[in-house]
Design a protein around this motif. Structure first.
Motif, mmCIF file in Angstrom:
data_model
loop_
_atom_site.group_PDB
_atom_site.id
_atom_site.type_symbol
_atom_site.label_atom_id
_atom_site.label_comp_id
_atom_site.label_asym_id
_atom_site.label_seq_id
_atom_site.Cartn_x
_atom_site.Cartn_y
_atom_site.Cartn_z
ATOM 1 N N LEU A 19 5.201 2.812 -5.051
ATOM 2 C CA LEU A 19 5.279 2.853 -3.631
ATOM 3 C C LEU A 19 4.205 3.227 -2.542
ATOM 4 N N MET A 22 1.062 1.258 -2.637
ATOM 5 C CA MET A 22 1.368 -0.012 -1.974
ATOM 6 C C MET A 22 1.359 0.104 0.094
ATOM 7 N N ASN A 33 4.990 1.477 7.902
ATOM 8 C CA ASN A 33 4.116 0.624 7.412
ATOM 9 C C ASN A 33 3.974 -0.922 8.932
ATOM 10 N N ASP A 42 -0.726 -9.073 4.717
ATOM 11 C CA ASP A 42 0.326 -9.186 3.750
ATOM 12 C C ASP A 42 -0.453 -9.691 3.007
ATOM 13 N N GLY A 45 -1.267 -6.484 0.580
ATOM 14 C CA GLY A 45 -0.780 -6.174 -0.614
ATOM 15 C C GLY A 45 -0.173 -7.355 -1.840
ATOM 16 N N PHE A 49 0.130 -6.595 -5.451
ATOM 17 C CA PHE A 49 0.737 -6.702 -6.318
ATOM 18 C C PHE A 49 0.639 -7.590 -7.393
ATOM 19 N N LEU A 88 7.966 -7.844 -0.374
ATOM 20 C CA LEU A 88 6.711 -6.815 0.270
ATOM 21 C C LEU A 88 6.427 -7.038 1.696
ATOM 22 N N THR A 90 6.893 -6.846 5.984
ATOM 23 C CA THR A 90 7.662 -5.953 6.714
ATOM 24 C C THR A 90 7.778 -6.207 8.498
ATOM 25 N N LYS A 96 9.033 2.675 4.777
ATOM 26 C CA LYS A 96 7.373 1.821 3.559
ATOM 27 C C LYS A 96 8.927 1.819 1.963
ATOM 28 N N TYR A 97 9.952 2.112 2.070
ATOM 29 C CA TYR A 97 10.826 0.760 1.137
ATOM 30 C C TYR A 97 12.191 -0.023 1.055
ATOM 31 N N VAL A 100 9.906 -3.151 -0.511
ATOM 32 C CA VAL A 100 9.064 -2.794 -1.006
ATOM 33 C C VAL A 100 9.406 -2.728 -2.637
ATOM 34 N N ASN A 128 8.370 -11.897 -4.715
ATOM 35 C CA ASN A 128 7.912 -11.598 -3.835
ATOM 36 C C ASN A 128 8.374 -12.599 -2.847
#
Ligand code: GLV
Ligand code: MN
Ligand code: MN
Ligand code: MN
Length: 414
Positions: A19, A22, A33, A42, A45, A49, A88, A90, A96-97, A100, A128
């Motif tokens: 976490l 990322m 983020n 994106d 990320g 991943f 993923l 935002t 951050k969560y 994710v 994702n």
């Protein structure tokens, strides 16, 4: 090895480290983020991943909306996969969560299966979903909506951001347009882990939310057209002020939601004044009303009431009122068996739990249209989300991922 009871745990430190790794991509301005859909961040990320999925031995498929499907094979070639994931991307000032945790929690479940040497009958697919947030391109949960056959692919490709760039062009630009037909996959089941994004679990002191329903939603995009004019020299009685009409509509939206309490919310999060100059009365204003409730009756009634009263307000001021629905889903009831698996997993692991209704929309809401689906929730501090200050504890994340892991194993069959 025997996999049961107390020994069925995930690696909470590994999940937390992932976490935090990322979160280094697309840092926000206040500790969160900004990794909006189809931006370079994106793409970065996604690459990170994918590298983790490669290490875990997963094979990748990407569909024409850019959704990533990472597969761990099962033992029965005829068994449909169990899908587990979230997003993923935002918000522009996201935490951050949000999303994710669901993707990396699913990856952690697979990593733990590898550690334990567990083979499942059904394949597991870590997902994702593209453009869950809808912040850059409305509506939210767009790729899962196309997957479920509820949003046409061409409509999705044509959606524009504030600079006029389209989803289709930006997907090509970042190099993540896959070749799979969207929605061609069949799911045995779908699970999604997510932070609550509301205050209930923390306030009740519960580790796990067993998500039974998700409230329905309308996004109504209003375009109010008045007359651009000088703010100094135009007498009050001669103004056709789209900004004034908007202010009254905003107040009315608040009243409509208040009149449907408890169990209804509505507000405005995005607005654009044109030309947006201090000394020009706006010629037009575009804004989006977001209204939600778990009750189908209320959802229909609130939409009708807001549209009717907005038209009245605009007529009084002499402003033209246009409205377009740019996002919608009906209230969702999640699958009883899967919900039961989540509850049972929480109990077996010794976590306190509470049945809750999701206030936010999730890809699980569209997945529920095409497969048995449900969600696992964990608390977040003070319920704060869609805010860079979003926070959770490592223990909460671990508990959520552990419950997810166990419920998925139940459905995927060891
Ligand atoms: C999506 O994140 C929503 O609930 O608005
Ligand atoms: Mn989310
Ligand atoms: Mn979100
Ligand atoms: Mn969401």
């Amino acid at each position: 090895m025997a996999v049961s009871g107390e020994n069925l745990r995930i690696d909470g430190d590994r999940l937390w480290d992932s976490l935090m790794e990322m979160a280094k991509i697309g840092p926000g301005i206040a500790g969160g983020n900004n990794r909006q859909t189809l931006t370079d961040e994106d793409a970065e990320g996604r690459d990170l991943f994918k590298s983790w999925c490669d290490e875990a031995g997963l094979s990748m498929g990407v569909d024409k909306m850019g959704t990533m499907f990472m597969t761990r094979e099962g033992t029965d070639p005829d068994a449909l996969p169990v899908y587990v994931g979230s997003h993923l991307d935002t918000q522009p000032t996201g935490g951050k969560y949000d999303g994710v945790l669901g993707v990396l929690g699913a990856l952690e479940a697979v990593r733990s299966m590898n550690d334990f040497g567990i083979r499942t009958k059904h394949p597991i697919v870590v997902v994702n979903w593209a453009n869950e947030e809808g912040a850059r391109f409305a509506p939210a949960m767009m790729a899962s909506g196309v997957f479920a056959g509820e949003i046409p692919l061409e409509y999705a490709y044509g959606r524009k951001d504030l600079e006029g760039k389209t989803y289709g062009a930006e997907l090509e630009r970042i190099g993540w347009k896959g070749d799979e037909e969207v929605g061609s996959r069949k799911m045995h089941a779908y699970y999604e882990l997510h932070i609550e994004q509301g205050p209930i679990l923390e306030a009740e002191g519960k580790d796990i939310g067993v998500v039974t329903h998700c409230q329905g939603l309308w996004w109504l995009e209003f375009t109010l057209t008045g007359r651009e004019a000088h703010t100094g020299s135009t007498p009050m009685e001669m103004r056709v002020n789209a900004g004034l009409a908007m202010a009254r509509v905003l107040e009315m939206v608040q009243q409509v939601a208040m009149s449907e309490q408890p169990g209804a919310v509505a507000g405005v999060g995005q607005m654009q004044f044109s030309p947006n100059s201090r000394n020009v009365l706006p010629g037009s204003v575009v804004f989006t009303v977001d209204l939600r409730t778990p009750s189908q009756d209320k959802l229909d009634r609130m939409r009708a009431e807001i549209e009717r009263r907005a038209a009245e307000i605009c007529e009084e001021i002499g402003v033209q009122c246009g409205v377009e629905a740019v996002g919608h889903f009906d209230p969702v009831t999640f699958d009883e068996t899967l919900v039961g698996n989540v509850r049972k997993a929480a109990e077996e692991l010794g976590y306190s739990h509470l049945d809750i209704i999701s206030g936010a929309g999730h890809d699980a809401c569209w997945a529920a249209k095409v497969a048995p689906a449900t969600m696992v929730m964990c608390p977040c501090v003070k319920g704060i989300s869609h805010n860079e200050a979003e926070e959770i504890s490592k223990d909460w994340a671990t508990a959520g991922a552990e419950v997810l892991f166990r419920a998925v194993l139940e459905t995927a069959e060891i």
